[in-house]
Motif scaffolding. Structure first.
Motif, PDB file in Angstrom:
ATOM      1  N   ARG A  41       0.806  -1.218   0.000  1.00 16.95           N
ATOM      2  CA  ARG A  41       0.000   0.000   0.000  1.00 16.95           C
ATOM      3  C   ARG A  41       0.840   1.269   0.000  1.00 16.95           C
ATOM      4  O   ARG A  41       0.433   2.268  -0.604  1.00 16.95           O
ATOM      5  CB  ARG A  41      -0.969   0.005   1.190  1.00 16.95           C
ATOM      6  CG  ARG A  41      -2.067  -1.052   1.090  1.00 16.95           C
ATOM      7  CD  ARG A  41      -2.983  -0.998   2.289  1.00 16.95           C
ATOM      8  NE  ARG A  41      -3.846   0.184   2.257  1.00 16.95           N
ATOM      9  CZ  ARG A  41      -4.422   0.685   3.344  1.00 16.95           C
ATOM     10  NH1 ARG A  41      -4.185   0.160   4.544  1.00 16.95           N
ATOM     11  NH2 ARG A  41      -5.205   1.737   3.246  1.00 16.95           N
ATOM     12  N   LEU A  44       1.659   1.897  -3.458  1.00 12.24           N
ATOM     13  CA  LEU A  44       0.435   2.258  -4.176  1.00 12.24           C
ATOM     14  C   LEU A  44       0.087   3.723  -3.937  1.00 12.24           C
ATOM     15  O   LEU A  44      -0.258   4.455  -4.871  1.00 12.24           O
ATOM     16  CB  LEU A  44      -0.712   1.353  -3.715  1.00 12.24           C
ATOM     17  CG  LEU A  44      -2.094   1.659  -4.272  1.00 12.24           C
ATOM     18  CD1 LEU A  44      -2.138   1.476  -5.785  1.00 12.24           C
ATOM     19  CD2 LEU A  44      -3.148   0.770  -3.591  1.00 12.24           C
ATOM     20  N   HIS A  45       0.197   4.177  -2.701  1.00 12.42           N
ATOM     21  CA  HIS A  45      -0.165   5.559  -2.376  1.00 12.42           C
ATOM     22  C   HIS A  45       0.814   6.546  -3.011  1.00 12.42           C
ATOM     23  O   HIS A  45       0.424   7.658  -3.376  1.00 12.42           O
ATOM     24  CB  HIS A  45      -0.209   5.739  -0.859  1.00 12.42           C
ATOM     25  CG  HIS A  45      -1.271   4.901  -0.199  1.00 12.42           C
ATOM     26  ND1 HIS A  45      -1.285   4.636   1.151  1.00 12.42           N
ATOM     27  CD2 HIS A  45      -2.351   4.268  -0.711  1.00 12.42           C
ATOM     28  CE1 HIS A  45      -2.325   3.872   1.441  1.00 12.42           C
ATOM     29  NE2 HIS A  45      -2.980   3.636   0.325  1.00 12.42           N
ATOM     30  N   LEU A  49      -3.859   5.381  -7.048  1.00 11.54           N
ATOM     31  CA  LEU A  49      -4.692   4.209  -7.302  1.00 11.54           C
ATOM     32  C   LEU A  49      -5.099   4.109  -8.767  1.00 11.54           C
ATOM     33  O   LEU A  49      -4.973   3.048  -9.395  1.00 11.54           O
ATOM     34  CB  LEU A  49      -5.922   4.255  -6.395  1.00 11.54           C
ATOM     35  CG  LEU A  49      -6.882   3.077  -6.462  1.00 11.54           C
ATOM     36  CD1 LEU A  49      -6.175   1.768  -6.140  1.00 11.54           C
ATOM     37  CD2 LEU A  49      -8.043   3.295  -5.491  1.00 11.54           C
ATOM     38  N   LYS A  53      -3.827   1.155 -11.315  1.00  9.22           N
ATOM     39  CA  LYS A  53      -4.801   0.249 -11.938  1.00  9.22           C
ATOM     40  C   LYS A  53      -4.609   0.201 -13.454  1.00  9.22           C
ATOM     41  O   LYS A  53      -4.566  -0.885 -14.060  1.00  9.22           O
ATOM     42  CB  LYS A  53      -6.213   0.703 -11.597  1.00  9.22           C
ATOM     43  CG  LYS A  53      -7.300  -0.142 -12.238  1.00  9.22           C
ATOM     44  CD  LYS A  53      -8.681   0.403 -11.902  1.00  9.22           C
ATOM     45  CE  LYS A  53      -9.776  -0.420 -12.572  1.00  9.22           C
ATOM     46  NZ  LYS A  53     -11.129   0.110 -12.266  1.00  9.22           N
ATOM     47  N   ARG A  89     -10.669   1.060   3.889  1.00 12.93           N
ATOM     48  CA  ARG A  89     -10.008   1.729   2.766  1.00 12.93           C
ATOM     49  C   ARG A  89      -9.123   0.749   2.003  1.00 12.93           C
ATOM     50  O   ARG A  89      -9.055   0.783   0.759  1.00 12.93           O
ATOM     51  CB  ARG A  89      -9.177   2.918   3.266  1.00 12.93           C
ATOM     52  CG  ARG A  89     -10.006   4.119   3.688  1.00 12.93           C
ATOM     53  CD  ARG A  89      -9.139   5.342   3.891  1.00 12.93           C
ATOM     54  NE  ARG A  89      -8.247   5.219   5.020  1.00 12.93           N
ATOM     55  CZ  ARG A  89      -8.561   5.540   6.269  1.00 12.93           C
ATOM     56  NH1 ARG A  89      -9.783   6.026   6.548  1.00 12.93           N
ATOM     57  NH2 ARG A  89      -7.690   5.410   7.240  1.00 12.93           N
ATOM     58  N   ASP A  92     -11.273  -1.265  -0.207  1.00 16.57           N
ATOM     59  CA  ASP A  92     -11.611  -0.465  -1.395  1.00 16.57           C
ATOM     60  C   ASP A  92     -10.479  -0.496  -2.411  1.00 16.57           C
ATOM     61  O   ASP A  92     -10.701  -0.646  -3.623  1.00 16.57           O
ATOM     62  CB  ASP A  92     -11.880   0.989  -1.004  1.00 16.57           C
ATOM     63  CG  ASP A  92     -13.242   1.190  -0.344  1.00 16.57           C
ATOM     64  OD1 ASP A  92     -14.153   0.374  -0.592  1.00 16.57           O
ATOM     65  OD2 ASP A  92     -13.382   2.182   0.404  1.00 16.57           O
ATOM     66  N   GLU A  93      -9.253  -0.329  -1.932  1.00 20.35           N
ATOM     67  CA  GLU A  93      -8.099  -0.303  -2.835  1.00 20.35           C
ATOM     68  C   GLU A  93      -7.910  -1.652  -3.522  1.00 20.35           C
ATOM     69  O   GLU A  93      -7.646  -1.716  -4.730  1.00 20.35           O
ATOM     70  CB  GLU A  93      -6.845   0.089  -2.046  1.00 20.35           C
ATOM     71  CG  GLU A  93      -6.865   1.526  -1.563  1.00 20.35           C
ATOM     72  CD  GLU A  93      -5.848   1.828  -0.477  1.00 20.35           C
ATOM     73  OE1 GLU A  93      -5.809   2.987  -0.003  1.00 20.35           O
ATOM     74  OE2 GLU A  93      -5.082   0.912  -0.092  1.00 20.35           O
ATOM     75  N   GLU A  96     -10.602  -2.051  -6.188  1.00 17.09           N
ATOM     76  CA  GLU A  96     -10.376  -1.193  -7.347  1.00 17.09           C
ATOM     77  C   GLU A  96      -9.232  -1.741  -8.213  1.00 17.09           C
ATOM     78  O   GLU A  96      -9.308  -1.713  -9.452  1.00 17.09           O
ATOM     79  CB  GLU A  96     -10.053   0.227  -6.894  1.00 17.09           C
ATOM     80  CG  GLU A  96      -9.858   1.234  -8.005  1.00 17.09           C
ATOM     81  CD  GLU A  96     -11.122   1.520  -8.801  1.00 17.09           C
ATOM     82  OE1 GLU A  96     -11.003   2.000  -9.945  1.00 17.09           O
ATOM     83  OE2 GLU A  96     -12.229   1.252  -8.280  1.00 17.09           O
ATOM     84  N   LEU A  97      -8.188  -2.242  -7.567  1.00 17.54           N
ATOM     85  CA  LEU A  97      -7.041  -2.759  -8.307  1.00 17.54           C
ATOM     86  C   LEU A  97      -7.309  -4.108  -8.954  1.00 17.54           C
ATOM     87  O   LEU A  97      -6.680  -4.475  -9.937  1.00 17.54           O
ATOM     88  CB  LEU A  97      -5.834  -2.903  -7.373  1.00 17.54           C
ATOM     89  CG  LEU A  97      -5.054  -1.655  -6.993  1.00 17.54           C
ATOM     90  CD1 LEU A  97      -3.940  -2.027  -6.030  1.00 17.54           C
ATOM     91  CD2 LEU A  97      -4.490  -0.971  -8.228  1.00 17.54           C
TER      92      LEU A  97
END
Length: 273
Positions: A41, A44-45, A49, A53, A89, A92-93, A96-97
């Motif tokens: 993460r 990723l941040h 995001l 993706k 959260r 969610d990530e 989405e990914l």
């Protein structure tokens, strides 16, 4: 036992090439013919995001997991609720990914009460299960070696992880078998068999002697004492046939270029997993 699993099952856990940014890791996997990636993460941040993706999709990669959720125990109810929100959260990530598994590193005790901390872990996972189900994300409880009980996780054996998963009692929750953390366990064979179809991931590295760094002490497969081929046999007999993540925190590996590290990792994966 069957032969080596082949590069088609090899997944690069991103921490193994910490010297690479997320876009560099995506391009590196594509360059080396690796089709699986496990994203962290913090990387990723840094990238974003939406950008991640699209880049992962365009590179044709699949995601074996997102690391990490968890860290549930805390001194106050307010802090525990904040950590539950952070796990939502993370779900969610992952959704989405397109990573179907969120790895849970469950967290240490806020004080000295390990029993209470383990209750916080179970309550935290129970709190996020409905949202994980809604989003289609599986939650993988990763037991960590007992030497990490003070600072990373109070879930330290596969038996404990299985107990939590079975108590919660949903197919949305399973376990991660990480060779570095569980190789020593006298109940390993029985607990892998018990986990069965609830095994959501298999991570490999090696345990060199002596361990000189608690966090960055993992070594390349073949440099240590773990019988990785036998452990792979056990998880496959239990029903796990998914990607195998190479997860190595090691400064010597990080000091190499990402491409040099990848070449070494792939060679050792083929020879020792």
């Amino acid at each position: 036992m069957s032969g080596a699993p082949g590069i088609e099952r090899f997944s690069l856990n991103q921490i193994t090439t910490e010297q690479w940014t997320l876009p560099e890791a995506i391009e590196g996997c594509a360059r080396h013919g690796v089709g699986w990636l496990a994203v962290w993460r913090h990387k990723l941040h840094e990238y974003g995001l939406k950008e991640a993706k699209e880049h992962i999709r365009d590179a044709g990669l699949s995601l074996s997991s997102l690391c990490r959720g968890g860290m549930f125990p805390a001194a106050s109810q307010q802090e525990r609720l904040q950590r539950i929100e952070d796990n939502r959260r993370a779900i969610d990530e992952a959704a989405e990914l397109g990573a179907n598994v969120l790895v849970l590193v469950c967290g240490p005790a806020a004080g000295k009460d390990l029993v209470e901390a383990r209750k916080h872990v179970q309550a935290g996972i129970e709190a996020i299960v409905p949202y994980a189900e809604q989003c289609g994300i599986k939650l993988g409880i990763e037991p960590l070696h007992p030497m990490y009980a003070a600072d990373r996780s109070v879930i330290n054996t596969l038996r404990q992880a299985n107990d939590v998963a079975e108590t919660i009692g949903t197919n949305q929750v399973g376990v991660i078998v990480d060779a570095f953390h569980v190789w020593w366990d006298p109940e390993l064979d029985q607990q892998i068999e018990r986990a069965g179809q609830h095994i959501l991931g298999f991570h490999v590295s090696d345990w060199n002697v002596p361990i000189t760094d608690m966090f960055k002490g993992r070594s390349l497969m073949g440099d240590g004492v773990i019988d990785l081929k036998n452990m792979r046999r056990l998880v496959e007999q239990a029903g796990y046939k998914g990607p195998i993540e190479v997860e190595i925190m090691n400064q010597s590996l990080w000091n190499l270029s990402g491409d040099e590290a990848m070449a070494k990792i792939i060679e050792r994966f083929d020879a020792h997993v």
